[in-house]
Design a protein around this motif. Structure first.
Motif, PDB file in Angstrom:
ATOM      1  N   LYS A 240      -5.751  18.957  -6.149  1.00 14.42           N
ATOM      2  CA  LYS A 240      -6.370  18.935  -7.470  1.00 14.42           C
ATOM      3  C   LYS A 240      -5.385  19.195  -8.604  1.00 14.42           C
ATOM      4  N   GLY A 241      -4.200  19.702  -8.273  1.00 15.29           N
ATOM      5  CA  GLY A 241      -3.268  20.117  -9.313  1.00 15.29           C
ATOM      6  C   GLY A 241      -2.224  19.097  -9.703  1.00 15.29           C
ATOM      7  N   ASP A 242      -2.216  17.915  -9.073  1.00 16.43           N
ATOM      8  CA  ASP A 242      -1.212  16.899  -9.377  1.00 16.43           C
ATOM      9  C   ASP A 242      -1.881  15.578  -9.716  1.00 16.43           C
TER      10      ASP A 242
ATOM     11  N   GLN B 142       0.862  -1.180   0.000  1.00 18.76           N
ATOM     12  CA  GLN B 142       0.000   0.000   0.000  1.00 18.76           C
ATOM     13  C   GLN B 142       0.899   1.231   0.000  1.00 18.76           C
ATOM     14  N   ARG B 143       1.072   1.821  -1.173  1.00 17.89           N
ATOM     15  CA  ARG B 143       1.928   3.003  -1.302  1.00 17.89           C
ATOM     16  C   ARG B 143       1.207   4.054  -2.135  1.00 17.89           C
ATOM     17  N   LEU B 144       1.533   5.303  -1.849  1.00 20.40           N
ATOM     18  CA  LEU B 144       0.954   6.417  -2.601  1.00 20.40           C
ATOM     19  C   LEU B 144       2.084   7.293  -3.119  1.00 20.40           C
ATOM     20  N   TYR B 145       2.066   7.573  -4.430  1.00 24.46           N
ATOM     21  CA  TYR B 145       3.085   8.408  -5.057  1.00 24.46           C
ATOM     22  C   TYR B 145       2.436   9.668  -5.626  1.00 24.46           C
ATOM     23  N   GLN B 146       3.104  10.790  -5.432  1.00 27.99           N
ATOM     24  CA  GLN B 146       2.665  12.056  -6.013  1.00 27.99           C
ATOM     25  C   GLN B 146       3.483  12.332  -7.266  1.00 27.99           C
ATOM     26  N   ILE B 147       2.816  12.625  -8.372  1.00 30.88           N
ATOM     27  CA  ILE B 147       3.477  12.918  -9.644  1.00 30.88           C
ATOM     28  C   ILE B 147       3.368  14.419  -9.877  1.00 30.88           C
ATOM     29  N   LYS B 148       4.515  15.105  -9.905  1.00 29.88           N
ATOM     30  CA  LYS B 148       4.471  16.570  -9.943  1.00 29.88           C
ATOM     31  C   LYS B 148       5.579  17.125 -10.817  1.00 29.88           C
TER      32      LYS B 148
ATOM     33  N   ASN C  91      10.572  18.454 -15.847  1.00 32.66           N
ATOM     34  CA  ASN C  91      11.199  17.329 -15.168  1.00 32.66           C
ATOM     35  C   ASN C  91      10.227  16.776 -14.131  1.00 32.66           C
ATOM     36  N   ILE C  92       9.531  15.720 -14.490  1.00 33.90           N
ATOM     37  CA  ILE C  92       8.503  15.155 -13.626  1.00 33.90           C
ATOM     38  C   ILE C  92       9.138  14.270 -12.565  1.00 33.90           C
ATOM     39  N   ARG C  93       8.650  14.392 -11.329  1.00 36.76           N
ATOM     40  CA  ARG C  93       9.149  13.573 -10.227  1.00 36.76           C
ATOM     41  C   ARG C  93       7.999  12.810  -9.583  1.00 36.76           C
ATOM     42  N   ALA C  94       8.283  11.582  -9.179  1.00 35.87           N
ATOM     43  CA  ALA C  94       7.320  10.778  -8.431  1.00 35.87           C
ATOM     44  C   ALA C  94       7.869  10.596  -7.025  1.00 35.87           C
ATOM     45  N   LYS C  95       7.117  11.057  -6.033  1.00 33.23           N
ATOM     46  CA  LYS C  95       7.574  11.017  -4.653  1.00 33.23           C
ATOM     47  C   LYS C  95       6.573  10.260  -3.792  1.00 33.23           C
ATOM     48  N   GLU C  96       7.076   9.313  -2.995  1.00 35.86           N
ATOM     49  CA  GLU C  96       6.196   8.588  -2.091  1.00 35.86           C
ATOM     50  C   GLU C  96       5.736   9.520  -0.973  1.00 35.86           C
ATOM     51  N   VAL C  97       4.428   9.567  -0.755  1.00 35.12           N
ATOM     52  CA  VAL C  97       3.840  10.457   0.251  1.00 35.12           C
ATOM     53  C   VAL C  97       2.958   9.645   1.187  1.00 35.12           C
ATOM     54  N   GLY C  98       2.446  10.298   2.218  1.00 36.13           N
ATOM     55  CA  GLY C  98       1.606   9.625   3.197  1.00 36.13           C
ATOM     56  C   GLY C  98       0.342   9.053   2.579  1.00 36.13           C
TER      57      GLY C  98
ATOM     58  N   LYS D 237      -0.208  14.286 -16.556  1.00 35.93           N
ATOM     59  CA  LYS D 237      -1.172  13.283 -17.008  1.00 35.93           C
ATOM     60  C   LYS D 237      -0.489  12.197 -17.839  1.00 35.93           C
ATOM     61  N   GLN D 238       0.469  12.602 -18.643  1.00 32.33           N
ATOM     62  CA  GLN D 238       1.194  11.635 -19.460  1.00 32.33           C
ATOM     63  C   GLN D 238       2.143  10.799 -18.608  1.00 32.33           C
ATOM     64  N   LYS D 239       2.838  11.458 -17.684  1.00 30.80           N
ATOM     65  CA  LYS D 239       3.848  10.768 -16.895  1.00 30.80           C
ATOM     66  C   LYS D 239       3.231   9.797 -15.894  1.00 30.80           C
ATOM     67  N   VAL D 240       2.050  10.114 -15.338  1.00 28.75           N
ATOM     68  CA  VAL D 240       1.460   9.229 -14.338  1.00 28.75           C
ATOM     69  C   VAL D 240       1.152   7.865 -14.951  1.00 28.75           C
ATOM     70  N   ARG D 241       0.742   7.841 -16.205  1.00 24.99           N
ATOM     71  CA  ARG D 241       0.469   6.564 -16.875  1.00 24.99           C
ATOM     72  C   ARG D 241       1.767   5.805 -17.149  1.00 24.99           C
ATOM     73  N   GLU D 242       2.818   6.543 -17.516  1.00 27.41           N
ATOM     74  CA  GLU D 242       4.104   5.900 -17.784  1.00 27.41           C
ATOM     75  C   GLU D 242       4.679   5.267 -16.517  1.00 27.41           C
TER      76      GLU D 242
END
Length: 249
Positions: free
Chosen positions: A101-103, A76-82, A86-93, A126-131
């Motif tokens: 609403k913006g990420d 059970q993990r949650l990643y923020q794509i922002k 240069n898109i970064r995916a960071k594990e968050v709470g 939107k493109q990177k989250v699918r990748e």
């Protein structure tokens, strides 16, 4: 040669990284150019080395004060794509409090990977989250997980079981022009032992800086702290070891 400093790394780990980088630099005859990268403020050159994006995970070493998540058991993990360029995916709470609403976000439940798109997310996110969701499926789940793509307001029952009812989500917070201007504030300092003792002198505090301010016989520090960055420049003709065995590196 690039050193990457994570925001939750210990002081010992940071010192060990710097020592190993210095040893490697000496082994290679001082030829490599060293770059220090800080989590969240990586340079475009560093990010270009990872064309599929960068993902930050909690990690860490287990001790009496810290518990790490083992590879077994339910995931059970949650990643923020922002980001934009240069898109970064960071594990968050693992909570709705981490959402806005913006990420875009990825909820990794092991056999199911939920790709969630905020109503104000940009086209790059939107493109990177699918990748990245596909990357997690193909590398960590060996292609056996199912990806569910949803938009804000279309939350699935499985998602609600993990996170609970959807509260009022935070609005997107685009960077204001004044904040962007403040991030460009910088100062240039010279580190020299020409007088017989180590001395730090401010050379200029008005950017952009002229290249001829840099002297090959000294070290320089470019303080762009307002933007979360500090650069160290070492001249080619510098004496490697300063008095009292202090190194400029």
């Amino acid at each position: 040669m690039r050193q990457n400093k994570r925001e939750k790394s210990s002081r010992d780990e940071q010192v060990a990284c710097a020592m190993l980088a210095t040893q490697l630099d000496n082994f290679l005859g001082g030829d490599p150019v060293q770059h220090r990268q800080v989590q969240g403020y990586e340079s475009p050159e560093f990010m270009n080395l990872f064309p599929r994006g960068v993902s930050y995970k909690e990690g860490g070493v287990e001790s009496g004060f810290r518990r790490t998540q083992s590879g077994s058991g339910p995931v059970q993990r949650l990643y923020q794509i922002k980001g934009k360029r240069n898109i970064r995916a960071k594990e968050v709470g693992l909570s709705w409090q981490s959402f806005n609403k913006g990420d875009c976000f990825i909820l990794d439940l092991g056999e199911t990977i939920v790709s969630w798109i905020g109503s104000q997310a940009n086209i790059f996110e939107k493109q990177k989250v699918r990748e990245i969701a596909a990357l997690i499926r193909d590398t960590e789940r060996h292609g056996k997980a199912q990806i569910t793509n949803i938009s804000e307001g279309e939350e699935t029952q499985e998602m609600l079981q993990v996170l609970g009812p959807v509260p009022e989500l935070k609005e997107s917070t685009p960077e204001e022009d004044s904040q962007a201007d403040a991030s460009n504030i910088a100062s240039l300092y010279k580190v020299s032992d020409a007088t017989g003792s180590m001395k730090l002198t401010k050379v200029s505090e008005k950017s952009p800086f002229a290249k001829d301010l840099l002297v090959r016989d000294d070290c320089f520090i470019l303080d762009n702290g307002a933007n979360g960055k500090i650069f160290v420049w070492k001249g080619k003709k510098i004496v490697h070891v300063y008095p009292n065995n202090l190194e400029c590196s």
